[in-house]
Design an enzyme around this catalytic site. Structure first.
Site, PDB file in Angstrom:
ATOM      1  N   HIS A 185     -36.506  15.186  19.993  1.00 38.67           N
ATOM      2  CA  HIS A 185     -36.593  16.597  19.611  1.00 38.67           C
ATOM      3  C   HIS A 185     -36.768  17.477  20.849  1.00 38.67           C
ATOM      4  O   HIS A 185     -36.220  18.578  20.932  1.00 38.67           O
ATOM      5  CB  HIS A 185     -37.777  16.827  18.665  1.00 38.67           C
TER       6      HIS A 185
ATOM      7  N   MET B  91     -34.674   7.130  19.376  1.00 36.00           N
ATOM      8  CA  MET B  91     -35.971   7.703  19.012  1.00 36.00           C
ATOM      9  C   MET B  91     -35.917   8.257  17.600  1.00 36.00           C
ATOM     10  O   MET B  91     -34.931   8.859  17.196  1.00 36.00           O
ATOM     11  CB  MET B  91     -36.345   8.809  19.991  1.00 36.00           C
TER      12      MET B  91
HETATM   13  P1  AMP Z   1     -35.846  15.107  12.159  1.00 38.21           P
HETATM   14  O1  AMP Z   1     -36.899  16.130  12.011  1.00 38.21           O
HETATM   15  O2  AMP Z   1     -36.308  13.916  12.940  1.00 38.21           O
HETATM   16  O3  AMP Z   1     -35.160  14.750  10.884  1.00 38.21           O
HETATM   17  O4  AMP Z   1     -34.698  15.723  13.059  1.00 38.21           O
HETATM   18  C1  AMP Z   1     -34.669  17.010  13.586  1.00 38.21           C
HETATM   19  C2  AMP Z   1     -33.504  17.092  14.550  1.00 38.21           C
HETATM   20  O5  AMP Z   1     -33.750  16.250  15.662  1.00 38.21           O
HETATM   21  C3  AMP Z   1     -32.171  16.628  13.928  1.00 38.21           C
HETATM   22  O6  AMP Z   1     -31.128  17.451  14.396  1.00 38.21           O
HETATM   23  C4  AMP Z   1     -32.057  15.214  14.464  1.00 38.21           C
HETATM   24  O7  AMP Z   1     -30.734  14.762  14.535  1.00 38.21           O
HETATM   25  C5  AMP Z   1     -32.656  15.394  15.857  1.00 38.21           C
HETATM   26  N1  AMP Z   1     -33.069  14.095  16.395  1.00 38.21           N
HETATM   27  C6  AMP Z   1     -33.928  13.209  15.849  1.00 38.21           C
HETATM   28  N2  AMP Z   1     -34.020  12.100  16.612  1.00 38.21           N
HETATM   29  C7  AMP Z   1     -33.202  12.286  17.674  1.00 38.21           C
HETATM   30  C8  AMP Z   1     -32.838  11.509  18.815  1.00 38.21           C
HETATM   31  N3  AMP Z   1     -33.347  10.296  19.021  1.00 38.21           N
HETATM   32  N4  AMP Z   1     -31.958  12.036  19.686  1.00 38.21           N
HETATM   33  C9  AMP Z   1     -31.411  13.263  19.478  1.00 38.21           C
HETATM   34  N5  AMP Z   1     -31.717  14.054  18.437  1.00 38.21           N
HETATM   35  C10 AMP Z   1     -32.589  13.574  17.537  1.00 38.21           C
END
Ligand code: AMP
Length: 280
Positions: A35, A184
């Site tokens: 993030h 991650m």
């Molecule tokens: P989440 O809250 O984890 O569902 O995701 C919020 C944002 O962070 C989304 O756009 C995800 O794709 C991005 N995201 C989560 N993990 C990663 C990662 N390892 N690398 C890049 N972006 C990520």
């Protein structure tokens, strides 16, 4: 950095920022270094005047047997990370304010969202698309950053924004990984030490399969071999698919001039992990 919790606060914030260009990173919190990279990309973008992070664990994108209740919540650490990455406003709406009672309008994408995760998580992308469009409208986003780790989410949202003329530009950010290759994820903290030690095999198998495809080996054979390797490493496979971009239709053959996501969803113990490589 302002932290807003109510729609009244948000209205006042919007009124004070008429005409400013709003960068936006929507998340469910439990922030990690992946993030942080999205926030950093936003911080470096000179075309936005405000840098907004939202934290909202969206109940409508979880299935009945998924991890909504135990989804990690780490607000203090999230706010500290956001401050360090130059966020100017955090939108952290109260769950009971987000959806009007009896809400009956939804955003449903019907092609890109069908396969891969969509097949195993009915309603998930409808929940995602609906809440993300709501969030875009709420904060007035003009440009938004998403991780390609959630590759289907990204291409579903691209399609929604195109089809419904939502005036926001989406930027996809490559997957951020641990040193051993594991993508991650907020869900990695569910893994036991033993599961965590085995989890990087998912990325390793994707890389091997990618190399085999680039070598000209057949798709079915390559996927079968990768699945065998993953099973031997202790994963339960939900899917491992070569899907053509941007529709994510299943690809039976690999053509050099086209682009694909080599995408997997697997269980390590109780924990569902997804990962993918963009090939070509
Ligand atoms: P989440 O809250 O984890 O569902 O995701 C919020 C944002 O962070 C989304 O756009 C995800 O794709 C991005 N995201 C989560 N993990 C990663 C990662 N390892 N690398 C890049 N972006 C990520």
């Amino acid at each position: 950095m302002e932290v807003l919790r109510t729609f009244e606060e948000l209205r006042q914030w919007r009124a004070r920022r008429g005409g400013r260009r709003i960068g936006f990173v929507p998340t469910m919190g439990a922030l990690h270094a992946g993030h942080a990279v999205l926030l950093r990309e936003m911080a470096q973008d000179v075309t936005v005047d405000e840098r907004v992070l939202s934290i909202f664990v969206n109940p409508t994108q979880f299935g009945p047997h998924e991890d909504l209740a135990k989804y990690p919540r780490t607000l203090d650490a999230d706010l500290a990370l956001a401050r360090g990455e130059g966020v100017t406003m955090v939108w952290h709406p109260e769950a009971n304010e987000m959806y009007a009672r009896g809400a009956s309008s939804f955003v449903e994408e019907s092609v890109v969202s069908r396969g891969l995760c969509g097949e195993f998580r009915p309603g998930h992308f409808r929940g995602v698309a609906t809440v993300v469009v709501k969030l875009f409208n709420q904060v007035g986003a003009t440009r938004a950053w998403f991780g390609l780790k959630d590759v289907q989410q990204f291409f579903v949202l691209k399609r929604v924004v195109r089809d419904l003329d939502v005036s926001v530009e989406l930027i996809g950010v490559p997957t951020v990984r641990e040193a051993d290759g594991l993508a991650m994820s907020s869900r990695n903290r569910y893994l036991s030490p033993d599961e965590r030690a085995r989890a990087p095999e998912l990325y390793r198998r994707l890389r091997l399969a990618e190399a085999a495809l680039l070598d000209g080996r057949g798709v079915a054979e390559v996927l079968d071999e990768a699945k065998r390797g993953l099973s031997e490493a202790g994963f339960r496979i939900q899917y491992l698919t070569l899907a053509e971009l941007p529709d994510l239709s299943v690809a039976k053959e690999y053509l050099r001039e086209r682009s694909y996501a080599l995408a997997a969803a697997v269980f390590m113990g109780e924990t569902r992990l997804i990962d993918n490589l963009i090939v070509g």
